[in-house]
Design a protein around this motif. Structure first.
Motif, PDB file in Angstrom:
ATOM      1  N   ALA A   1      48.178  -8.737  -4.945  1.00  0.00           N
ATOM      2  CA  ALA A   1      48.377  -7.401  -4.455  1.00  0.00           C
ATOM      3  C   ALA A   1      47.205  -7.003  -3.288  1.00  0.00           C
ATOM      4  N   GLU A   2      46.035  -7.466  -3.418  1.00  0.00           N
ATOM      5  CA  GLU A   2      45.226  -7.199  -2.339  1.00  0.00           C
ATOM      6  C   GLU A   2      45.405  -8.027  -1.123  1.00  0.00           C
ATOM      7  N   TYR A   3      45.896  -9.295  -1.640  1.00  0.00           N
ATOM      8  CA  TYR A   3      45.987 -10.259  -0.404  1.00  0.00           C
ATOM      9  C   TYR A   3      47.342 -10.100   0.213  1.00  0.00           C
ATOM     10  N   ALA A   4      48.366  -9.519  -0.443  1.00  0.00           N
ATOM     11  CA  ALA A   4      49.561  -8.941   0.299  1.00  0.00           C
ATOM     12  C   ALA A   4      49.260  -7.923   1.175  1.00  0.00           C
ATOM     13  N   ARG A   5      48.365  -7.004   1.063  1.00  0.00           N
ATOM     14  CA  ARG A   5      48.200  -6.059   2.199  1.00  0.00           C
ATOM     15  C   ARG A   5      47.556  -6.641   3.357  1.00  0.00           C
ATOM     16  N   VAL A   6      46.546  -7.739   3.211  1.00  0.00           N
ATOM     17  CA  VAL A   6      46.182  -8.331   4.304  1.00  0.00           C
ATOM     18  C   VAL A   6      47.247  -9.317   4.901  1.00  0.00           C
ATOM     19  N   LYS A   7      48.232  -9.816   4.216  1.00  0.00           N
ATOM     20  CA  LYS A   7      49.213 -10.607   4.635  1.00  0.00           C
ATOM     21  C   LYS A   7      50.031  -9.865   5.234  1.00  0.00           C
ATOM     22  N   ARG A   8      50.868  -8.681   5.061  1.00  0.00           N
ATOM     23  CA  ARG A   8      51.605  -7.756   5.667  1.00  0.00           C
ATOM     24  C   ARG A   8      50.814  -7.557   7.283  1.00  0.00           C
ATOM     25  N   GLY A   9      49.687  -7.245   7.299  1.00  0.00           N
ATOM     26  CA  GLY A   9      49.172  -6.882   8.547  1.00  0.00           C
ATOM     27  C   GLY A   9      48.943  -8.425   9.310  1.00  0.00           C
ATOM     28  N   VAL A  10      48.587  -9.531   8.651  1.00  0.00           N
ATOM     29  CA  VAL A  10      48.771 -10.622   9.516  1.00  0.00           C
ATOM     30  C   VAL A  10      50.258 -11.013  10.107  1.00  0.00           C
ATOM     31  N   LEU A  11      51.115 -10.950   9.270  1.00  0.00           N
ATOM     32  CA  LEU A  11      52.478 -11.351   9.334  1.00  0.00           C
ATOM     33  C   LEU A  11      52.883 -10.368  10.629  1.00  0.00           C
ATOM     34  N   ALA A  12      52.660  -8.907  10.497  1.00  0.00           N
ATOM     35  CA  ALA A  12      52.890  -8.037  11.520  1.00  0.00           C
ATOM     36  C   ALA A  12      52.517  -8.249  12.576  1.00  0.00           C
ATOM     37  N   ALA A  13      51.379  -8.690  12.899  1.00  0.00           N
ATOM     38  CA  ALA A  13      50.765  -9.069  14.186  1.00  0.00           C
ATOM     39  C   ALA A  13      51.111 -10.201  14.669  1.00  0.00           C
ATOM     40  N   LEU A  14      51.441 -11.156  14.203  1.00  0.00           N
ATOM     41  CA  LEU A  14      51.918 -12.426  14.686  1.00  0.00           C
ATOM     42  C   LEU A  14      53.557 -12.583  15.030  1.00  0.00           C
TER      43      LEU A  14
END
Length: 181
Positions: free
Chosen positions: A94-107
């Motif tokens: 769940a913590e990883y997903a928070r960052v993943k959402r940000g990374v994927l939204a930025a790419l």
């Protein structure tokens, strides 16, 4: 001695840049390189020497988080029975997903998809490790595999931060309850 110090300083700078970028991505998909450099306390040259593009920085944040996530499975099994280890590992997801959402939204969409799919295998291996331990204990259903759990975890990338905060724990509990023998 100076060379060793420079290498240590360079490693510390790189780690600080990644930490700052990761932190910024939990609150926004915007990741201005000058803001990362300033928050990390490094110059633009240091930032670009380590990460020549914004995409390179985003990919490294993502990769580092995946590595941390995957590596956390085995130690959890040393401390807990499989269902508890799985549940604690899902908190890490769940913590990883928070960052993943940000990374994927930025790419760009194609880059984000490629990055996400390139790490599915190692995440699946960590899930298999947890499931296999539970199957050996008799605490996890024998008909569940990592792909089942990955599909169920897909909800994490579809929720915004507010919804994830409100619902993630309950849904992760449901996943663990669903795989119990």
């Amino acid at each position: 001695m100076t060379d060793r110090r420079l290498r240590a300083d360079a490693m510390n700078n790189r780690a600080r840049i990644l930490e700052v970028a990761r932190e910024l991505l939990t609150s926004t998909s915007e990741l201005p390189m000058n803001a990362v450099a300033k928050a990390a306390g490094v110059g633009q040259g240091t930032l670009y020497r380590n990460f020549p593009t914004r995409e390179a920085l985003l990919a490294e944040v993502y990769r580092a988080d995946v590595d941390t996530l995957v590596a956390s499975a085995a130690p959890l099994l040393e401390l807990h029975e499989a269902p508890a280890a799985l549940r604690r590992w899902l908190d890490n997801v769940a913590e990883y997903a928070r960052v993943k959402r940000g990374v994927l939204a930025a790419l760009e969409p194609s880059s984000g998809h490629e990055l996400a799919t390139s790490h599915t295998g190692s995440i699946g291996e960590a899930i298999d490790l947890l499931l296999d331990a539970g199957k050996s204990e008799g605490s996890i259903r024998s008909d569940v595999d990592s792909q089942d759990v990955l599909i169920l975890l897909g909800f994490l990338s579809r929720m915004d931060e507010a919804e994830a905060t409100e619902r993630a724990d309950r849904i992760l509990d449901l996943i663990v309850d669903g795989v119990r023998a």
